[in-house]
Structure formats: C-alpha cells, structure tokens
Design an enzyme around this catalytic site. Structure first.
Site, short mmCIF file in Angstrom:
data_model
loop_
_atom_site.label_atom_id
_atom_site.label_comp_id
_atom_site.label_asym_id
_atom_site.label_seq_id
_atom_site.Cartn_x
_atom_site.Cartn_y
_atom_site.Cartn_z
N HIS A 18 0.85 -1.20 0.00
CA HIS A 18 0.00 0.00 0.00
C HIS A 18 0.88 1.23 0.00
O HIS A 18 1.27 1.75 1.05
CB HIS A 18 -0.91 -0.04 1.24
CG HIS A 18 -1.91 1.08 1.32
ND1 HIS A 18 -3.03 1.02 2.12
CD2 HIS A 18 -1.94 2.30 0.73
CE1 HIS A 18 -3.72 2.14 2.01
NE2 HIS A 18 -3.08 2.94 1.17
N HIS A 200 -9.77 1.06 -0.47
CA HIS A 200 -9.61 1.74 0.82
C HIS A 200 -10.97 1.68 1.53
O HIS A 200 -12.00 2.07 0.95
CB HIS A 200 -9.23 3.21 0.63
CG HIS A 200 -7.80 3.44 0.24
ND1 HIS A 200 -7.20 2.81 -0.80
CD2 HIS A 200 -6.86 4.27 0.78
CE1 HIS A 200 -5.94 3.22 -0.89
NE2 HIS A 200 -5.71 4.10 0.06
N GLU A 203 -10.87 3.63 6.74
CA GLU A 203 -9.78 4.55 7.10
C GLU A 203 -10.41 5.70 7.89
O GLU A 203 -10.18 5.83 9.09
CB GLU A 203 -9.07 5.07 5.84
CG GLU A 203 -7.92 6.03 6.14
CD GLU A 203 -7.31 6.66 4.88
OE1 GLU A 203 -7.99 6.70 3.84
OE2 GLU A 203 -6.16 7.12 4.96
N ASP A 281 1.71 4.10 2.66
CA ASP A 281 0.63 4.93 2.12
C ASP A 281 1.18 6.07 1.25
O ASP A 281 1.31 5.91 0.05
CB ASP A 281 -0.25 5.47 3.26
CG ASP A 281 -1.67 5.79 2.83
OD1 ASP A 281 -2.00 5.56 1.65
OD2 ASP A 281 -2.45 6.28 3.67
N ASP A 282 1.49 7.22 1.86
CA ASP A 282 2.00 8.38 1.13
C ASP A 282 3.24 8.89 1.87
O ASP A 282 3.18 9.91 2.57
CB ASP A 282 0.93 9.48 1.08
CG ASP A 282 -0.32 8.99 0.37
OD1 ASP A 282 -0.29 8.89 -0.87
OD2 ASP A 282 -1.31 8.68 1.07
#
Ligand code: ADE
Ligand code: ZN
Length: 339
Positions: A18, A200, A203, A281-282
């Site tokens: 991810h 997703h 979250e 993730d980011d």
C-alpha cells in the site's frame, strides 16, 4: 530485551502492498518538477513545503496531494517518480512492492492515460530490474468522482489489465459520503474479468464500508480497515476469511484519528488473528517509508521478532505474487537469523 532495531528490520524480507506513487513525491522533487515544467507554486523551499503539510484529516491531506500532483507533466516526471519510489523500497529491504496510482488525477488535467501508465511502467521496470525487486501497479478509482468516470477509466485501462501490465483495481480518495457500493458496477466489471480487487475502506469511514467492500465489491484485500475493529463480528469474519489488511501506521497518526503510535491497533489486530501488514501509504507526506513504519510500530508497541516475522509473512501471503514466489520469500523470512 531490547526490541529489534532498524538494521534487523531492514534485513527482514517483506512486501509493501500500500503505497501511492503520487504520495512518494518528495518536496525536493515537487520543486524540481515544478521548475522544469514552469508550474507556479506557492512555496520556494523544501522546508516551506514540509511546513505546509499540516493537515488534520483526510480531505485536508487530499487537497495538498492533488495540488502536488499538478507538477507531474511529462513522461520523464512519471518515470523518475516511479524509479525513485522503487529505489526507496529496495533501500528499505522490501523484496516486492505493490504500487497504486490515480489515473483520473492525471487524465482530468489533460494528460493521456497511456502516456502516464507507460512512463510509470518504464520507471518501475528499470529500477525493479536494477534492484532485483518485483512489483505490481494498480490503478485506483477516485471515489469522489462519479462512477461513470471510473467506468471510462477502466475501459481505457482494459488493454493493460488484460495482458497483465496492470494488476487489478483499487479505490481511494475522500471516503466519507462515498461508500464502496457507489462503485458496484465498476467492480462487477473487474470481477467479470477476474481481476484482483482491493479498496480503501474503514480509514475515515465506518466498519460498514469494510463489509460492503467485501460483499458488494468482492474485494480480495482491504486497504487500511482500521474501523473494522469497531465491530467484533467484522473482525471475526476478516480473521476467519484471512483477508489481508494493508495498515499504514504513520498515515493513521495524521488521517485516521490515532492519537499516538503506542495506542495503534496493529498489535491488537495481530492478536485477533487478522492478516495485518505494515505499509507507508504516502511516505512523502506522512514522514516515513516502509521501514520507518516498521521501526516506529516496533518501538511504540514493543513488537517482538515473532510478531514482526508474522507481519512480514502476512505481507507476502496476501500479495499478488505467484505461489512459487511466495514460497521463496516465506522460506527467506523463516531463515532470516534472529538477532
Ligand atoms: N489517496 C492517497 N492516499 C490516500 C489515503 N490515505 N486515503 C485515501 N485516498 C488516498
Ligand atoms: Zn492509501
């Protein structure tokens, strides 16, 4: 006993499942691409960009993330971004990496689906071959846009999905108010073609979104899934079915209402028999790549070798690798020396 350290965690063979390629756009790269493409920005130094990353929820993050994406203009930008992301994963001891990207975030700015996709594939192929890391690339549907847009994107992606250059579909962006079932037709399209499906869910959205991602979209994996823990029946179901959860601890601190990592649910997820994995993730926005996430949860939750090997095994088991490749990595995890 002291918990496993960064070097041991780096050497532990693991998959990352991810990570959004656009979320690996580091401030330095953002500024360099903006300059070379003549895109005006309101920041002029990396420190200023980092200082602006002060989001308090998913939407505030996404507003900055889409703004950042706007500096990506040419095939060279996309290829460099992808190669740098894969290099970073390799540096972290990731042996297999599954990347997301948001085609609609680029086509709605006038870029071509084929040009963006081919450039990302070129960057991943070059770096993956050079570093000996396998990878997959998964286009995500932007859930804040209408389903018709998603269906158009999938029709464009079909040739790549069909011959295995793209590897299934995902769903991301603003979660609340955009439940998985909004994309039932898009996922039925993917199911008819026997494509891998993830989304997703849970979250920022509630546990119900995890249930509809499974029941109405037929998802094989759930990205995040934290709010599944609000319902013991959903936890039992996920554990029983062995559904992989791609958990992103440092991201959760910023977007998911987790106040500090020492109360992060990862340890509870493992104890409940969930197939949790650790991901970034980011990373350019949340201050840490895959290894940083492993180190942070190890220290905050006092994870031991048994738990960490379980996380690494989970990441391989719920990946898109072949049975043969999985067996090879699982054997390497087993053989990885204790400290
Ligand atoms: N797009 C990129 N990162 C995301 C996240 N953490 N949640 C939803 N959409 C995203
Ligand atoms: Zn994500």
């Amino acid at each position: 006993m002291a918990h496993p350290d960064r070097d041991w965690l780096r050497g532990l063979p693991k998959a990352e499942l991810h990570v959004h390629l656009e979320g690996t756009l580091e401030p330095e790269m953002l500024l360099a691409f903006a300059q070379r493409n003549g895109v005006p920005l309101r920041w002029s130094t990396a420190a200023e960009v980092r200082a602006a990353y002060a989001f308090g929820n998913l939407q505030e993050f996404l507003d900055l993330y889409y703004l950042g994406m706007n500096v990506l203009r040419t095939p060279r930008d996309f290829a460099e971004l992808a190669a740098a992301a894969l290099d970073h994963a390799a540096d972290d001891g990731v042996v297999h990496c599954e990347f997301f990207y948001d085609p609609q975030g680029h086509t709605e700015r006038g870029l071509g689906f084929a040009a963006v996709t081919e450039a990302l594939l070129e960057g991943l192929t070059e770096a993956g071959t050079r570093r000996g890391v396998t990878w997959r690339l998964i286009p995500n549907i932007l859930r804040h846009l209408p389903e018709e847009d998603a269906l158009r994107m999938l029709a464009e992606a079909e040739p790549w999905l069909k011959d295995g250059r793209l590897h299934g579909i995902g769903l991301d962006s603003s979660e609340r108010g955009h439940p998985p079932e909004k994309f039932a037709r898009a996922y039925a399209w993917a199911r008819e073609r026997e494509l891998f499906r993830t989304a997703h869910a849970g979250e920022e959205g509630p546990w119900e979104y995890v249930v509809t991602a499974l029941d109405e979209l037929g998802c094989h994996r759930i990205d995040h899934g934290n709010h599944a823990l609000d319902n013991p029946e959903v936890v039992a179901r996920l554990a029983q079915a062995g559904v992989g959860l791609t958990v992103c601890p440092l991201s959760n601190l910023r977007l998911c209402g987790v106040p500090s990592l020492d109360v992060h649910p990862l340890k509870a997820m493992l104890a409940a028999g969930l197939r949790a994995t650790v991901n970034s993730d980011d990373p350019a926005y949340f201050g840490g790549y895959c290894l940083d996430n492993y180190v942070a949860v190890t220290e905050a939750l006092g994870l031991d070798e048994v738990e960490l090997r379980a996380l690494a095994r989970n990441s391989v088991e719920v990946s898109l690798l072949s049975a043969e490749e999985k067996a090879k990595h699982l054997a390497a995890i087993e053989a990885y020396p204790s400290r």
